[in-house]
Design a protein around this motif. Structure first.
Motif, PDB file in Angstrom:
ATOM      1  N   LYS A 151       0.833  -1.189   0.000  1.00  9.83           N
ATOM      2  CA  LYS A 151       0.000   0.000   0.000  1.00  9.83           C
ATOM      3  C   LYS A 151       0.875   1.250   0.000  1.00  9.83           C
ATOM      4  CE  LYS A 151      -4.028  -1.864   2.482  1.00  9.83           C
ATOM      5  NZ  LYS A 151      -4.878  -1.707   3.691  1.00  9.83           N
ATOM      6  N   GLY A 195       0.869   5.427   1.188  1.00  9.09           N
ATOM      7  CA  GLY A 195       0.287   6.098   2.334  1.00  9.09           C
ATOM      8  C   GLY A 195       0.983   7.378   2.703  1.00  9.09           C
ATOM      9  N   ARG A 200      -3.639   4.917   4.410  1.00  6.36           N
ATOM     10  CA  ARG A 200      -3.097   3.873   3.533  1.00  6.36           C
ATOM     11  C   ARG A 200      -4.056   3.650   2.368  1.00  6.36           C
ATOM     12  NH1 ARG A 200       1.896   1.720   6.017  1.00  6.36           N
ATOM     13  NH2 ARG A 200       1.885   2.905   7.970  1.00  6.36           N
ATOM     14  N   GLY A 236       0.349  -4.267   3.751  1.00  5.77           N
ATOM     15  CA  GLY A 236      -0.046  -2.881   3.985  1.00  5.77           C
ATOM     16  C   GLY A 236       1.097  -1.964   4.349  1.00  5.77           C
TER      17      GLY A 236
END
Length: 394
Positions: A194, A196, A268, A337
């Motif tokens: 991800k 972010g 995110r 993530g």
């Protein structure tokens, strides 16, 4: 990509050589782990840099030092006979641990696990990258070193604030990017991450005595609470979007209407389109008036673009999986993530694979560990991956 004709017995030979070097690898790992290098410890990071520099220069590389400003200096390595290397490898020297942590819990090996601050994230990867190149030389493939540009940065754990432009510049025109974050604790590599960023929310209210004249005050904490609830409605976990207020503070005294409050927000996203949408929604929420006489300010930005899975990434994974089969090791890929410098090489259009360092777990905690047998295994996998990528780039 071309099909490699490297035989399994050659990989077994490389593994055997690395197994014979395991004691030296662990000695170097211990030296690195026992050197504090928190992101804000410039001297400590530079000391780790001096250790790394000595090792790579002994292998024949030339070092270029890049000023890290408030952070430690970044180092890039290139073979003196290199001509436009096709591969970039990126590792970071900083950890999340403050100075003094190494003295409190120094490097140790218990059974098949090594412990210590930064042991797997990512000082084990420093050792793996160095010994992968040593293994190539040992196997008669020293020419591969001319095709590799290596970058050690000093501020990855705080968002690569100083090193991002350097990574983007070095990555330009490369055919492959190898990001040396550790493998997950189940041995998987990383195919997507991800993106972010961090945002700050500031609320200005008006102080007043909570008992004598509460109606004259404007409660900044109340306004902040309303904003937090609305911001959290933007979460869309199923599609990879998260908005999390992780820190909040406000007020001056319990008997005073709080004149100010603030929050730190972690965002995110899985795509840049999501980033644009969620930021617009955050701005709209913060622009809404919750209480007359108060002011709300939102600041921040998306600091890391997503590392998105694509054809180039899948080809890299395929190369590693083929090598893994020849080694008798299953290589699986996953999306995660967490952020890393893979975001910058991938955004530059370079096929990127991440999480290819040794296997470990509990990163950023006092229980962080590296699975010692993976040091040899992943170093062999990395060496052969580099060799085949060099072959494919010719």
């Amino acid at each position: 990509m071309k099909t490699s004709h490297t035989a399994s017995d050659q990989l077994a030979k490389t593994t055997a050589w690395l197994a014979g070097e395991e004691k030296n690898m662990l000695t170097l790992l211990g030296k690195l782990v026992n050197t504090d290098s928190g992101s804000y410890d410039r001297d400590g990071v530079n000391l780790v840099g001096s250790i790394v520099r000595g090792e790579f220069e002994a292998l024949g590389f030339v070092t270029e030092v890049h000023d890290g400003g408030d952070y430690g200096d970044h180092l890039s390595f290139e073979h003196p006979e290199a001509e436009d290397p096709a591969i970039i490898a990126v590792a970071h020297m900083d950890t999340v641990f403050p100075r003094g942590t190494a003295a409190e819990r120094p490097f140790k090996v218990e059974g098949d696990r090594a412990y210590g601050p930064g042991v797997v994230d990512m000082k084990g990867s420093h050792v793996a990258l160095l010994y992968a190149l040593k293994a190539l030389v040992q196997d008669g493939h020293g020419e591969c070193l001319k095709h590799l540009k290596i970058l050690f940065n000093s501020d990855e754990e705080v968002g690569s604030r100083s090193s991002r432009p350097l990574i983007e510049r070095v990555a330009e025109g490369k055919k492959y990017a190898l990001i040396m974050e550790p493998s997950r604790d189940n041995g998987t590599v990383v195919s997507a991450r991800k993106g972010g960023g961090r945002y700050a929310l500031q609320v200005e209210g008006r102080a007043s005595h909570a008992g004598v004249a509460p109606e004259k005050g404007r409660n900044a904490i109340e306004v902040l609470a309303r904003k937090v609830i609305k911001l959290h409605t933007l979460n869309d976990y199923e599609n990879g979007v998260s908005v999390s207020v992780g820190l909040a503070e406000g007020g001056t005294a319990v008997n005073t209407i709080p004149p100010a409050a603030s929050a730190q927000i972690d965002v995110r996203v899985s795509t840049m389109e999501q980033a644009e949408e969620v930021v617009k929604k955050m701005e709209a929420i913060c622009a809404e008036e919750e209480m007359e006489g108060t002011r709300v300010t939102l600041s921040g930005h998306i600091s890391r673009p997503p590392m998105m899975e694509n054809e180039g990434t899948n080809e890299l994974i395929g190369v590693m999986q083929e090598i893994g089969r020849e080694m008798g090791v299953s290589i699986e890929a996953m999306k995660t993530g967490g952020g890393s410098d893979a975001a910058f090489t991938a955004a530059a259009g370079v096929p990127t694979i991440d999480g290819i360092g040794p296997i470990g777990g509990n990163a950023h905690s006092e229980d962080e560990f590296l699975y010692v047998p993976s040091l040899t295994e992943r170093t062999c996998l990395l060496a052969e991956t580099i060799r085949r990528l060099v072959e494919n780039s010719d």
